[in-house]
Write a protein that holds these residues in place. Structure first.
Motif, PDB file in Angstrom:
ATOM      1  N   GLY A 252       1.115  -1.230   0.258  1.00  0.00           N
ATOM      2  CA  GLY A 252       0.159  -0.117  -0.058  1.00  0.00           C
ATOM      3  C   GLY A 252       1.025   1.167  -0.147  1.00  0.00           C
ATOM      4  O   GLY A 252       1.258   1.180   0.832  1.00  0.00           O
ATOM      5  N   ALA A 253       0.714   2.141  -1.207  1.00  0.00           N
ATOM      6  CA  ALA A 253       1.635   3.046  -1.424  1.00  0.00           C
ATOM      7  C   ALA A 253       1.028   4.221  -1.011  1.00  0.00           C
ATOM      8  O   ALA A 253       1.529   5.375  -2.077  1.00  0.00           O
ATOM      9  CB  ALA A 253       2.493   2.988  -2.472  1.00  0.00           C
ATOM     10  N   GLY A 254       0.028   4.143  -0.515  1.00  0.00           N
ATOM     11  CA  GLY A 254      -0.776   6.224  -1.170  1.00  0.00           C
ATOM     12  C   GLY A 254      -0.963   6.907   0.750  1.00  0.00           C
ATOM     13  O   GLY A 254       1.155   6.327   0.431  1.00  0.00           O
TER      14      GLY A 254
ATOM     15  N   GLY B  78       0.178   0.032  14.367  1.00  0.00           N
ATOM     16  CA  GLY B  78       0.485   1.617  13.968  1.00  0.00           C
ATOM     17  C   GLY B  78       0.311   1.970  14.759  1.00  0.00           C
ATOM     18  O   GLY B  78      -0.384   3.599  14.832  1.00  0.00           O
TER      19      GLY B  78
ATOM     20  N   HIS C  13      -7.094   5.444  17.875  1.00  0.00           N
ATOM     21  CA  HIS C  13      -6.254   5.780  18.643  1.00  0.00           C
ATOM     22  C   HIS C  13      -6.157   5.943  20.109  1.00  0.00           C
ATOM     23  O   HIS C  13      -5.827   5.786  21.066  1.00  0.00           O
ATOM     24  CB  HIS C  13      -5.121   7.394  17.826  1.00  0.00           C
ATOM     25  CG  HIS C  13      -4.365   7.022  16.820  1.00  0.00           C
ATOM     26  ND1 HIS C  13      -3.503   5.964  17.002  1.00  0.00           N
ATOM     27  CD2 HIS C  13      -4.963   7.290  14.941  1.00  0.00           C
ATOM     28  CE1 HIS C  13      -2.844   6.402  15.561  1.00  0.00           C
ATOM     29  NE2 HIS C  13      -4.093   7.234  14.688  1.00  0.00           N
TER      30      HIS C  13
ATOM     31  N   PRO D  54      -5.798  -0.315   3.206  1.00  0.00           N
ATOM     32  CA  PRO D  54      -6.959   0.451   3.817  1.00  0.00           C
ATOM     33  C   PRO D  54      -7.039  -1.034   4.924  1.00  0.00           C
ATOM     34  O   PRO D  54      -7.512  -2.260   4.838  1.00  0.00           O
ATOM     35  CB  PRO D  54      -8.285   0.546   2.557  1.00  0.00           C
ATOM     36  CG  PRO D  54      -7.596   0.904   1.428  1.00  0.00           C
ATOM     37  CD  PRO D  54      -5.735   0.136   2.174  1.00  0.00           C
ATOM     38  N   GLY D  55      -7.788  -0.462   6.269  1.00  0.00           N
ATOM     39  CA  GLY D  55      -7.879  -1.556   7.740  1.00  0.00           C
ATOM     40  C   GLY D  55      -8.700  -2.559   7.065  1.00  0.00           C
ATOM     41  O   GLY D  55      -8.653  -4.146   7.103  1.00  0.00           O
TER      42      GLY D  55
ATOM     43  N   ALA E 276      -0.040  -1.047   4.719  1.00  0.00           N
ATOM     44  CA  ALA E 276      -0.091   0.522   4.712  1.00  0.00           C
ATOM     45  C   ALA E 276      -1.424   0.299   3.679  1.00  0.00           C
ATOM     46  O   ALA E 276      -2.017   1.284   2.815  1.00  0.00           O
ATOM     47  CB  ALA E 276       0.700   1.588   4.688  1.00  0.00           C
TER      48      ALA E 276
HETATM   49  N1  LIG Z   1      -1.173   5.537  12.342  1.00  0.00           N
HETATM   50  C1  LIG Z   1      -1.806   6.621  11.682  1.00  0.00           C
HETATM   51  O1  LIG Z   1      -2.001   7.263  12.463  1.00  0.00           O
HETATM   52  C2  LIG Z   1      -2.651   6.768  10.699  1.00  0.00           C
HETATM   53  C3  LIG Z   1      -2.473   7.606   9.830  1.00  0.00           C
HETATM   54  C4  LIG Z   1      -3.293   7.813   8.274  1.00  0.00           C
HETATM   55  C5  LIG Z   1      -3.934   6.396   8.253  1.00  0.00           C
HETATM   56  N2  LIG Z   1      -3.291   5.436   9.458  1.00  0.00           N
HETATM   57  C6  LIG Z   1      -3.485   3.451   8.462  1.00  0.00           C
HETATM   58  O2  LIG Z   1      -3.038   3.286   7.509  1.00  0.00           O
HETATM   59  C7  LIG Z   1      -4.316   2.558   6.203  1.00  0.00           C
HETATM   60  C8  LIG Z   1      -3.834   3.123   4.661  1.00  0.00           C
HETATM   61  O3  LIG Z   1      -4.543   4.416   5.167  1.00  0.00           O
HETATM   62  P1  LIG Z   1      -3.996   5.896   4.000  1.00  0.00           P
HETATM   63  O4  LIG Z   1      -4.717   6.630   4.241  1.00  0.00           O
HETATM   64  O5  LIG Z   1      -2.555   5.168   3.399  1.00  0.00           O
HETATM   65  O6  LIG Z   1      -4.860   4.884   2.795  1.00  0.00           O
HETATM   66  P2  LIG Z   1      -4.825   5.393   0.846  1.00  0.00           P
HETATM   67  O7  LIG Z   1      -6.357   5.204   0.540  1.00  0.00           O
HETATM   68  O8  LIG Z   1      -4.705   6.559   0.744  1.00  0.00           O
HETATM   69  O9  LIG Z   1      -3.690   4.466   0.485  1.00  0.00           O
HETATM   70  C9  LIG Z   1      -3.761   2.996   0.331  1.00  0.00           C
HETATM   71  C10 LIG Z   1      -3.175   2.012  -0.710  1.00  0.00           C
HETATM   72  O10 LIG Z   1      -3.045   0.771  -0.700  1.00  0.00           O
HETATM   73  C11 LIG Z   1      -3.527   0.720  -1.668  1.00  0.00           C
HETATM   74  N3  LIG Z   1      -4.242  -0.388  -2.187  1.00  0.00           N
HETATM   75  C12 LIG Z   1      -5.747  -0.744  -2.093  1.00  0.00           C
HETATM   76  N4  LIG Z   1      -5.663  -2.264  -2.501  1.00  0.00           N
HETATM   77  C13 LIG Z   1      -4.737  -3.031  -2.271  1.00  0.00           C
HETATM   78  C14 LIG Z   1      -3.958  -4.192  -1.950  1.00  0.00           C
HETATM   79  N5  LIG Z   1      -5.241  -5.402  -2.758  1.00  0.00           N
HETATM   80  N6  LIG Z   1      -2.761  -4.319  -2.340  1.00  0.00           N
HETATM   81  C15 LIG Z   1      -2.210  -3.430  -2.590  1.00  0.00           C
HETATM   82  N7  LIG Z   1      -2.711  -1.771  -2.755  1.00  0.00           N
HETATM   83  C16 LIG Z   1      -3.712  -2.139  -2.054  1.00  0.00           C
HETATM   84  C17 LIG Z   1      -4.054   2.129  -2.667  1.00  0.00           C
HETATM   85  O11 LIG Z   1      -3.608   2.013  -3.760  1.00  0.00           O
HETATM   86  C18 LIG Z   1      -3.656   3.352  -2.208  1.00  0.00           C
HETATM   87  O12 LIG Z   1      -2.191   3.383  -2.671  1.00  0.00           O
HETATM   88  C19 LIG Z   1      -5.370   2.257   7.095  1.00  0.00           C
HETATM   89  O13 LIG Z   1      -5.199   1.354   7.646  1.00  0.00           O
HETATM   90  C20 LIG Z   1      -5.639   3.696   7.125  1.00  0.00           C
HETATM   91  O14 LIG Z   1      -6.028   3.366   9.065  1.00  0.00           O
HETATM   92  C21 LIG Z   1      -3.077   5.248   9.979  1.00  0.00           C
END
Ligand SMILES: NC(=O)c1ccc[n+]([C@@H]2O[C@H](COP(=O)([O-])OP(=O)(O)OC[C@H]3O[C@@H](n4cnc5c(N)ncnc54)[C@H](O)[C@@H]3O)[C@@H](O)[C@H]2O)c1
Length: 214
Positions: free
Chosen positions: A11-13, A125, A177, A76-77, A74
């Motif tokens: 996951g590279a979001g 995390g 959190h 989605p949950g 990383a």
């Molecule tokens: N610790 C923190 O404070 C914090 C903050 C924000 C987000 N998060 C967590 O990080 C995680 C990601 O959140 P985000 O905001 O980066 O989401 P995001 O939507 O920006 O990124 C998710 C990425 O996953 C990719 N993806 C989707 N399905 C996939 C698959 N099957 N295989 C590989 N890649 C796939 C998507 O294309 C996207 O690039 C979530 O679990 C979120 O709760 C944590």
């Protein structure tokens, strides 16, 4: 296992990109070996400038890549569970972004699967535990420097949320959190939770994120 963790970031979001940057510029003893995203172009962009890292479109490919020995999840949950089981099978150390899974039942099954491996493999995390000021406040509470803890008051402000951020995500992705911080500060389990919703502001993003009042 070598001393260096060769991490596959799945996951590279928003969060994945953050972790990739940290792993490749600030963390000692760990490197980005692979970046996986269903959007391969995003994975490719994320490895730009990182020597020895590959961009892949599936988590399976990364987990079976001989150069990988650790996983950072990383996505989605709701996608964490499947990857967690596969990474546990490989016995890789795992940093899984919160939430571990979106519900208690599936999270408990994951914990049981980890327990069955005989050692701790998953870190979620919840980074606040490692924040210097949280740690200092934790000591004040544990050492009863100001007496007995009577009440905790946490506030979590999301100045902005991404498109499609639902009320459920407010609990599972943000307030989670606080759930962790309460357990961290008190050493106790939460026994009861109430959620009260106010009216949505006219600036709320979409009508679909406002729950029905019936
Ligand atoms: N610790 C923190 O404070 C914090 C903050 C924000 C987000 N998060 C967590 O990080 C995680 C990601 O959140 P985000 O905001 O980066 O989401 P995001 O939507 O920006 O990124 C998710 C990425 O996953 C990719 N993806 C989707 N399905 C996939 C698959 N099957 N295989 C590989 N890649 C796939 C998507 O294309 C996207 O690039 C979530 O679990 C979120 O709760 C944590």
């Amino acid at each position: 296992m070598t001393d260096i963790l060769r991490v596959a970031v799945i996951g590279a979001g928003r969060m994945g990109a953050d972790h990739i940057k940290r792993l490749s510029t600030r963390i000692h003893g760990a490197e980005v070996a692979a970046v996986v995203d269903v959007d391969l172009a995003r994975a490719q962009a994320a490895i730009a400038g990182i020597d020895g890292a590959v961009a892949l479109a599936s988590a399976d490919e990364a987990l079976n890549n001989g150069d990988v020995n650790a996983v950072l999840i990383a996505t989605p949950g709701f996608l964490h569970e499947e990857i967690l089981y596969k990474a546990l099978e490989k016995d890789f150390p795992i940093l899984c972004e919160k939430p571990l899974t979106p519900d208690a039942e599936s999270a408990w099954k994951v914990v049981q699967a980890e327990t069955a491996t005989g050692h701790k493999r998953i870190q979620v995390g919840f980074m606040r535990r490692f924040d210097a000021e949280y740690a200092a406040l934790g000591s004040v509470i544990r050492d009863r420097e100001l007496g007995e803890l009577l009440m905790l008051h946490h506030q979590h402000r999301n100045p902005d949320t991404p498109q499609g951020f639902t009320n459920e995500m407010l609990i599972n992705d943000s307030v989670v959190h606080e759930f962790d911080a309460i357990r961290f500060f008190t050493g106790e389990e939460i026994t009861s939770v109430q959620v009260r919703l106010g009216k949505a502001t006219r600036n709320a993003r979409t009508a679909s994120t406002i729950p029905s009042t019936s």
